[in-house]
Design an enzyme around this catalytic site. Structure first.
Site, PDB file in Angstrom:
ATOM      1  N   LYS B  32      41.553  39.761  37.589  1.00 38.49           N
ATOM      2  CA  LYS B  32      42.802  40.197  38.854  1.00 38.49           C
ATOM      3  C   LYS B  32      43.798  39.069  38.911  1.00 38.49           C
ATOM      4  O   LYS B  32      43.460  38.027  38.642  1.00 38.49           O
ATOM      5  CB  LYS B  32      41.964  40.099  40.183  1.00 38.49           C
ATOM      6  N   SER B 107      41.670  45.818  47.066  1.00 37.92           N
ATOM      7  CA  SER B 107      42.850  45.580  46.637  1.00 37.92           C
ATOM      8  C   SER B 107      42.620  45.125  45.000  1.00 37.92           C
ATOM      9  O   SER B 107      43.724  45.314  44.200  1.00 37.92           O
ATOM     10  CB  SER B 107      43.419  44.293  47.074  1.00 37.92           C
ATOM     11  N   SER B 131      37.550  44.006  48.913  1.00 37.89           N
ATOM     12  CA  SER B 131      38.450  44.267  47.724  1.00 37.89           C
ATOM     13  C   SER B 131      37.766  44.422  46.406  1.00 37.89           C
ATOM     14  O   SER B 131      38.474  45.018  45.649  1.00 37.89           O
ATOM     15  CB  SER B 131      39.523  43.452  47.870  1.00 37.89           C
TER      16      SER B 131
END
Lengths: 102, 435
Positions: B32, B107, B131
């Site tokens: 990420k 996310s 997330s």
């Protein structure tokens, strides 16, 4: 909590006007254009109204299970000065250069 | 191909240790883009950090490459982790590989999409209010949110420190657990990490991958009514069928009640926004990040830099966080949210006196269509109803595919008591075996 409860019986309790949005934006150092101010004022009203439900939460004893984490204060290798400055927009003589103060 | 789904912001390689042996040798991993990678830009999905190149790597990245995994790219995400759909990214939305007209969740949407589309064997996400688990559920893969303090956050660009943990995403429970084995453990660079040898009841020699043995005979599963109420019927049916499969394998289920979770979303957003308003104060364009061309003084220059660099959702959260902490509102919002957090934690502690794991839908809804929730932030926040209580209580949880409804993936969330990752992994592996 009586004073907040008393002011909590109408939409006015959570309505946010453009002036308040501008004030908070200034505190947070975020410039907004007029369209954003209006949009945020409407959205903040809805979101803060939803947050009002927190008034129903009972006061709860917080037993934090916290301990200090310490380490010896010894010199260790860290970033070099060049590495630390490598992402700055402007530098001079090994320093960061910021905007003018006034 | 993963590229078609816009799963990556940057495709770049950090070679894993070629001599390493074990389950991660030769595995590929998507990281990420809020997790620092030395020499590879780390944007947090934001215009603010579009050109930011960290001079060091996060501890979790070093641990994965030491274990033999090769980083193949930096995964797309909601800007600074603020979103449930990966649509707030400054680099465009990621598409769900299962249905490209739908969001991958967020996310960590790029991380889950990369795994689901075969662009990487594994991925790292970060989970502040769901997330990791939300995109795992929406993309039909497995995501683990570890107990707060199990995994180092050194090198993770902070959003809400008291809530967030880095966690793995993979195609199977065992692969995700093997990644957790590699990244877990104390780190002198993160004072919030715990040494399991010093945690009462925890097993310092735990092998999470070995726990994925599918054995749920005698396990007690709590089913909280509050986390099923209001969920999409198709989601509820799919999750209930998966729980019935666990019963068929020898697990016992019992209905439980967690009354505090009705206030979890409000408490979560107040605390996360308050922490965000403080954390994101560092982005002023001086030491790193893009700086606006400005003739103004430092206050004006900072305000213009932050106007240009942040997207709408980030501005919203910074402003609401500032508001919630400002004079006259601190007690009304922030203190009450902390009370709610303590209440949620106590509710879970009481529940775990009687049950081993708690099962619910991960997300109360099926994956949104692209653009569906973007103009209605409150609607997006409400989708986090089942995931945020876990962060407020600092607990471990897994999202595992429970099946499909209308051709779309449904995730089952299993929550465990603190540092009992093994039990949730074991239960999740049984769900996987049954489907």
């Amino acid at each position: 909590m009586s004073d907040t409860a008393a002011s909590n019986d109408g939409e006015d309790a959570t309505a946010v006007d453009a002036e308040e949005v501008r004030h908070v934006a200034e505190l947070a150092r975020v410039r907004l254009d007029d369209d954003e101010v209006d949009e945020f004022a409407a959205q903040f009203g809805d979101i803060l109204e939803y947050f009002e439900a927190l008034d129903e939460v009972p006061e709860t004893e917080r037993e934090e299970d916290l301990v200090n984490v310490m380490r010896p204060d010894e010199v260790e290798e860290g970033l070099t000065q060049a590495e630390a400055l490598s992402n700055a927009e402007e530098t001079a003589d090994g320093y960061f250069v910021g905007p003018k103060v006034s | 191909m993963a590229a078609d789904h816009n799963a990556f912001i940057t495709e770049a390689t950090i070679e894993g240790d070629a001599d390493a042996e074990g389950p991660l040798a030769d595995a590929t991993v998507a990281v990420k883009d809020n997790i620092s990678t030395e020499g590879i830009r780390t944007t947090c999905g934001s215009e603010m950090l579009a050109d930011y190149v960290p001079p060091y790597s996060a501890t979790v990245v070093d641990r994965l490459t030491d274990a033999g995994a090769t980083v193949v790219g930096k995964a797309n995400m909601d800007e600074f982790g603020m979103g449930t759909t990966t649509e707030t990214s400054a680099f465009g939305p990621t598409r769900n590989p299962v249905d490209p007209e739908r969001v991958p969740g967020g996310s960590s949407g790029g991380s889950a999409a990369a795994v689901a589309a075969g662009g990487a064997d594994l991925a790292l996400g970060s989970d502040t209010g769901g997330s990791v688990r939300c995109p795992a559920a929406f993309c039909g893969v497995v995501g683990i949110k570890p107990t707060y303090g199990l995994v180092s956050r050194y090198g993770l660009v902070a959003y809400a420190n008291s809530l967030e943990q880095i966690g793995p995403i993979a195609g199977t429970v065992e692969e995700a657990a093997a990644a957790l084995d590699a990244i877990a453990g104390p780190d002198p660079h993160d004072g919030t990490t715990r040494d399991l040898g010093e945690v009462e009841g925890a097993d310092p020699d735990a092998s999470y991958a070995a726990a994925a043995d599918g054995d749920v005979d005698g396990l007690t599963i709590g089913v909280p009514t509050e986390l099923f109420e209001g969920a999409d019927e198709r989601v509820v049916e799919t999750v209930e069928a998966a729980i019935a499969d666990l019963e068929a394998r020898g697990a016992e289920t019992t209905e439980i009640s967690l009354p505090s979770v009705e206030h979890a979303v409000q408490a979560y957003y107040v605390i996360a926004m308050a922490e965000a308003s403080s954390n994101l104060a560092r982005f002023d364009g001086v030491r790193y990040g893009n700086r606006a061309e400005s003739d103004g003084n430092w206050n004006e220059s900072f305000a213009e830099t932050r106007e240009e660099g942040f997207g709408a959702e980030v501005k919203r959260r910074i402003l609401l966080g500032t508001y919630a902490l400002s004079a006259g509102y601190h007690d009304k919002y922030y203190q009450k949210a902390q009370d709610a957090r303590a209440w949620v934690r106590r509710d879970f502690e009481d529940a775990f006196a009687d049950v081993d794991v708690i099962a619910s839908p991960t997300m109360p809804v099926l994956p949104f269509e692209l653009g569906e929730s973007l103009d209605d932030p409150l609607r997006m926040y409400l989708a986090d109803a089942n995931t945020t209580p876990v962060n407020l209580a600092n607990l471990p949880a897994v999202s595992v595919p429970a099946g499909e409804a209308d051709g779309l993936p449904v995730g089952l969330q299993l929550v465990g008591s603190k540092f009992d990752e093994e039990t949730v992994i074991r239960a999740a592996s049984a769900v996987e075996d049954a489907s």
